[in-house]
Design a protein around this motif. Structure first.
Motif, PDB file in Angstrom:
ATOM      1  N   VAL A 195      25.022  14.059  40.102  1.00  0.00           N
ATOM      2  CA  VAL A 195      25.725  14.672  40.742  1.00  0.00           C
ATOM      3  C   VAL A 195      26.710  13.295  42.630  1.00  0.00           C
ATOM      4  CG1 VAL A 195      25.078  16.761  40.637  1.00  0.00           C
ATOM      5  CG2 VAL A 195      24.464  16.024  42.942  1.00  0.00           C
ATOM      6  N   ALA A 196      27.693  13.713  42.191  1.00  0.00           N
ATOM      7  CA  ALA A 196      28.016  12.617  43.084  1.00  0.00           C
ATOM      8  C   ALA A 196      29.184  13.519  44.443  1.00  0.00           C
ATOM      9  CB  ALA A 196      29.212  11.635  42.884  1.00  0.00           C
ATOM     10  N   GLU A 197      28.395  14.431  45.325  1.00  0.00           N
ATOM     11  CA  GLU A 197      29.018  15.354  46.009  1.00  0.00           C
ATOM     12  C   GLU A 197      29.232  14.681  47.766  1.00  0.00           C
ATOM     13  OE1 GLU A 197      26.314  18.298  45.866  1.00  0.00           O
ATOM     14  OE2 GLU A 197      25.240  17.960  45.455  1.00  0.00           O
ATOM     15  N   SER A 198      30.189  15.208  47.620  1.00  0.00           N
ATOM     16  CA  SER A 198      31.565  14.779  49.271  1.00  0.00           C
ATOM     17  C   SER A 198      31.305  16.260  50.128  1.00  0.00           C
ATOM     18  CB  SER A 198      32.682  14.239  49.307  1.00  0.00           C
ATOM     19  OG  SER A 198      33.100  13.712  50.361  1.00  0.00           O
ATOM     20  N   CYS A 199      32.551  16.289  49.848  1.00  0.00           N
ATOM     21  CA  CYS A 199      32.203  18.190  50.388  1.00  0.00           C
ATOM     22  C   CYS A 199      30.635  18.874  50.952  1.00  0.00           C
ATOM     23  CB  CYS A 199      33.663  18.538  50.848  1.00  0.00           C
ATOM     24  SG  CYS A 199      34.184  19.048  49.695  1.00  0.00           S
ATOM     25  N   THR A 200      30.340  18.873  49.503  1.00  0.00           N
ATOM     26  CA  THR A 200      29.596  20.258  49.350  1.00  0.00           C
ATOM     27  C   THR A 200      27.965  20.020  49.598  1.00  0.00           C
ATOM     28  OG1 THR A 200      29.487  19.186  47.179  1.00  0.00           O
ATOM     29  CG2 THR A 200      30.837  21.133  47.475  1.00  0.00           C
ATOM     30  N   ALA A 201      27.657  18.119  49.684  1.00  0.00           N
ATOM     31  CA  ALA A 201      26.639  17.756  50.662  1.00  0.00           C
ATOM     32  C   ALA A 201      25.557  17.735  50.155  1.00  0.00           C
ATOM     33  CB  ALA A 201      27.039  17.871  51.778  1.00  0.00           C
ATOM     34  N   GLY A 202      25.387  18.147  48.928  1.00  0.00           N
ATOM     35  CA  GLY A 202      23.833  18.098  47.964  1.00  0.00           C
ATOM     36  C   GLY A 202      23.619  20.044  47.353  1.00  0.00           C
ATOM     37  N   ARG A 203      25.234  21.108  47.893  1.00  0.00           N
ATOM     38  CA  ARG A 203      25.000  22.110  47.439  1.00  0.00           C
ATOM     39  C   ARG A 203      24.687  22.101  45.971  1.00  0.00           C
ATOM     40  NH1 ARG A 203      27.590  26.241  50.922  1.00  0.00           N
ATOM     41  NH2 ARG A 203      27.426  25.600  53.534  1.00  0.00           N
ATOM     42  N   GLU A 208      42.443  27.217  48.454  1.00  0.00           N
ATOM     43  CA  GLU A 208      43.062  27.716  49.054  1.00  0.00           C
ATOM     44  C   GLU A 208      41.469  27.584  50.018  1.00  0.00           C
ATOM     45  OE1 GLU A 208      41.736  32.734  48.472  1.00  0.00           O
ATOM     46  OE2 GLU A 208      43.230  31.886  46.864  1.00  0.00           O
ATOM     47  N   ASP A 209      42.474  28.093  51.666  1.00  0.00           N
ATOM     48  CA  ASP A 209      41.313  27.684  52.092  1.00  0.00           C
ATOM     49  C   ASP A 209      40.469  29.382  52.988  1.00  0.00           C
ATOM     50  OD1 ASP A 209      39.727  27.209  54.919  1.00  0.00           O
ATOM     51  OD2 ASP A 209      42.153  26.257  56.211  1.00  0.00           O
ATOM     52  N   ASN A 210      39.662  29.801  52.436  1.00  0.00           N
ATOM     53  CA  ASN A 210      39.312  30.738  53.279  1.00  0.00           C
ATOM     54  C   ASN A 210      37.887  30.234  54.162  1.00  0.00           C
ATOM     55  OD1 ASN A 210      40.321  32.495  50.914  1.00  0.00           O
ATOM     56  ND2 ASN A 210      39.255  31.619  49.788  1.00  0.00           N
ATOM     57  N   GLY A 211      37.681  29.496  54.894  1.00  0.00           N
ATOM     58  CA  GLY A 211      36.671  29.015  56.179  1.00  0.00           C
ATOM     59  C   GLY A 211      35.341  27.984  55.204  1.00  0.00           C
ATOM     60  N   ARG A 212      34.804  27.335  56.293  1.00  0.00           N
ATOM     61  CA  ARG A 212      34.202  26.028  55.320  1.00  0.00           C
ATOM     62  C   ARG A 212      32.780  27.399  54.288  1.00  0.00           C
ATOM     63  NH1 ARG A 212      33.543  20.502  56.589  1.00  0.00           N
ATOM     64  NH2 ARG A 212      31.185  20.810  56.216  1.00  0.00           N
ATOM     65  N   ASP A 213      32.412  27.886  54.633  1.00  0.00           N
ATOM     66  CA  ASP A 213      31.233  28.246  53.827  1.00  0.00           C
ATOM     67  C   ASP A 213      32.219  28.746  52.933  1.00  0.00           C
ATOM     68  OD1 ASP A 213      29.751  27.826  56.185  1.00  0.00           O
ATOM     69  OD2 ASP A 213      29.043  30.095  57.357  1.00  0.00           O
ATOM     70  N   LYS A 214      32.677  29.928  52.830  1.00  0.00           N
ATOM     71  CA  LYS A 214      33.565  30.466  51.785  1.00  0.00           C
ATOM     72  C   LYS A 214      34.021  29.101  50.420  1.00  0.00           C
ATOM     73  CE  LYS A 214      33.715  34.770  52.842  1.00  0.00           C
ATOM     74  NZ  LYS A 214      35.287  36.720  53.190  1.00  0.00           N
ATOM     75  N   ASN A 215      34.808  27.963  51.334  1.00  0.00           N
ATOM     76  CA  ASN A 215      35.305  27.166  50.207  1.00  0.00           C
ATOM     77  C   ASN A 215      34.448  26.310  49.842  1.00  0.00           C
ATOM     78  OD1 ASN A 215      37.781  27.883  52.159  1.00  0.00           O
ATOM     79  ND2 ASN A 215      37.688  25.765  52.910  1.00  0.00           N
ATOM     80  N   LEU A 216      33.133  26.111  50.393  1.00  0.00           N
ATOM     81  CA  LEU A 216      32.204  25.203  50.327  1.00  0.00           C
ATOM     82  C   LEU A 216      31.610  26.122  49.113  1.00  0.00           C
ATOM     83  CD1 LEU A 216      30.320  23.834  52.606  1.00  0.00           C
ATOM     84  CD2 LEU A 216      32.026  22.371  51.413  1.00  0.00           C
ATOM     85  N   ALA A 217      30.583  27.445  49.065  1.00  0.00           N
ATOM     86  CA  ALA A 217      30.579  28.643  48.156  1.00  0.00           C
ATOM     87  C   ALA A 217      31.451  28.428  46.731  1.00  0.00           C
ATOM     88  CB  ALA A 217      30.575  29.582  48.114  1.00  0.00           C
ATOM     89  N   SER A 218      32.721  28.947  47.144  1.00  0.00           N
ATOM     90  CA  SER A 218      33.303  28.988  45.619  1.00  0.00           C
ATOM     91  C   SER A 218      33.753  27.136  45.152  1.00  0.00           C
ATOM     92  CB  SER A 218      34.461  29.187  46.040  1.00  0.00           C
ATOM     93  OG  SER A 218      35.562  28.564  45.220  1.00  0.00           O
ATOM     94  N   ALA A 219      33.722  26.163  46.235  1.00  0.00           N
ATOM     95  CA  ALA A 219      34.135  24.980  44.894  1.00  0.00           C
ATOM     96  C   ALA A 219      32.300  24.617  44.535  1.00  0.00           C
ATOM     97  CB  ALA A 219      33.484  23.296  45.951  1.00  0.00           C
ATOM     98  N   THR A 220      30.531  25.318  44.939  1.00  0.00           N
ATOM     99  CA  THR A 220      29.694  24.491  44.503  1.00  0.00           C
ATOM    100  C   THR A 220      29.740  25.621  43.095  1.00  0.00           C
ATOM    101  OG1 THR A 220      28.875  24.158  46.355  1.00  0.00           O
ATOM    102  CG2 THR A 220      27.252  25.324  44.480  1.00  0.00           C
ATOM    103  N   SER A 221      30.317  27.064  43.109  1.00  0.00           N
ATOM    104  CA  SER A 221      30.049  27.440  42.244  1.00  0.00           C
ATOM    105  C   SER A 221      31.188  27.222  40.939  1.00  0.00           C
ATOM    106  CB  SER A 221      30.479  29.711  41.505  1.00  0.00           C
ATOM    107  OG  SER A 221      31.073  30.429  41.349  1.00  0.00           O
TER     108      SER A 221
END
Length: 172
Positions: free
Chosen positions: A25-33, A139-152
Motif C-alpha cells: 500500500v501507499a497511503e497519504s490521507c488514510t495514513a496507514g488505515r 463528498e465531505d462528511n467530516g474528516r473521520d467519515k471521509n477517511l472511513a469511506s476512503a478505506t472502505s
C-alpha cells in the motif's frame, strides 16, 4: 473495524493467499488505515509486504516515483498521482498488487489558485502488473467519515480487481 471491512479483508486474504500473490500500500490521507485493515486478518503476513505513508510530496516523488511535474500541474490529489503511487508501491515493495490513496480529508483543503481541491476529494487506485482501477470520492462528511469511506472504498476496489483477475474466494 466494522463488519463489512472485516468480511472484505477476509476475502482479500483468502484470494491472495490461495493464489500466492503479494500486496503493498501507499497511503497519504488514510495514513496507514488500509494497511491496518489488511493486517487485522490472521495470515496477512503471507502476502502483505508493507506500505508507506506518503504525506509529503517529496516522499511521493522520491520513494514512490511520482512525477513532480504532475503534482505541480495537477496537485497531489489527482488520478495520475494515485495511479503513480500504486505503481510505485508495486515497484518499491516488489508486489503483485498495490493500493494507493491520496486526498484531502479535511477540515482544510488545498488551494493553489486554478487547481483548488475541495475537502473530501480523495483518489484511490489499485494496480496489478496489467491493470489499474481508480475511484474518486468527492463528498465531505467530516474528516473521520471521509477517511472511513476512503478505506472502505479502497478495500472494495481491491477486492473487485482481485476477483476480476484471480477469481473469488472459495466461500463466495
Amino acid at each position: 473495524m466494522d463488519l463489512d471491512l472485516k468480511v472484505v479483508s477476509k476475502e482479500v486474504n483468502e484470494i491472495l493467499w490461495r493464489n500466492h500473490q503479494t500486496l503493498s500500500v501507499a497511503e497519504s490521507c488514510t495514513a496507514g488505515r488500509i494497511a491496518s485493515v489488511i493486517t487485522a486478518v490472521p495470515g496477512s503476513s503471507q502476502y502483505f509486504k508493507g506500505g508507506v505513508v506518503a504525506y509529503a510530496n517529496e516522499v511521493k516523488i522520491n520513494l514512490l516515483g511520482v512525477d513532480a511535474q504532475v503534482i505541480e500541474e495537477k496537485t497531489p490529489v489527482c488520478e495520475e498521482v494515485a495511479v503513480q503511487m500504486a505503481q510505485g508501491a508495486r515497484k518499491t515493495f516488489d508486489t503483485d498488487y498495490a493500493v494507493s490513496v491520496t486526498g484531502f480529508a479535511g477540515p482544510g483543503g488545498h488551494d493553489s489558485g486554478k487547481n483548488s481541491v475541495l475537502v473530501g476529494t480523495i483518489w484511490i487506485a489499485v494496480a496489478s502488473s496489467t491493470n489499474v482501477k481508480t475511484v474518486m470520492l468527492e463528498e465531505d462528511n467530516g474528516r473521520d467519515k471521509n477517511l472511513a469511506s476512503a478505506t472502505s472504498t479502497a478495500m472494495h476496489l481491491l477486492l473487485d480487481l482481485l476477483k476480476e483477475e484471480l477469481g473469488g474466494s472459495e466461500e463466495a
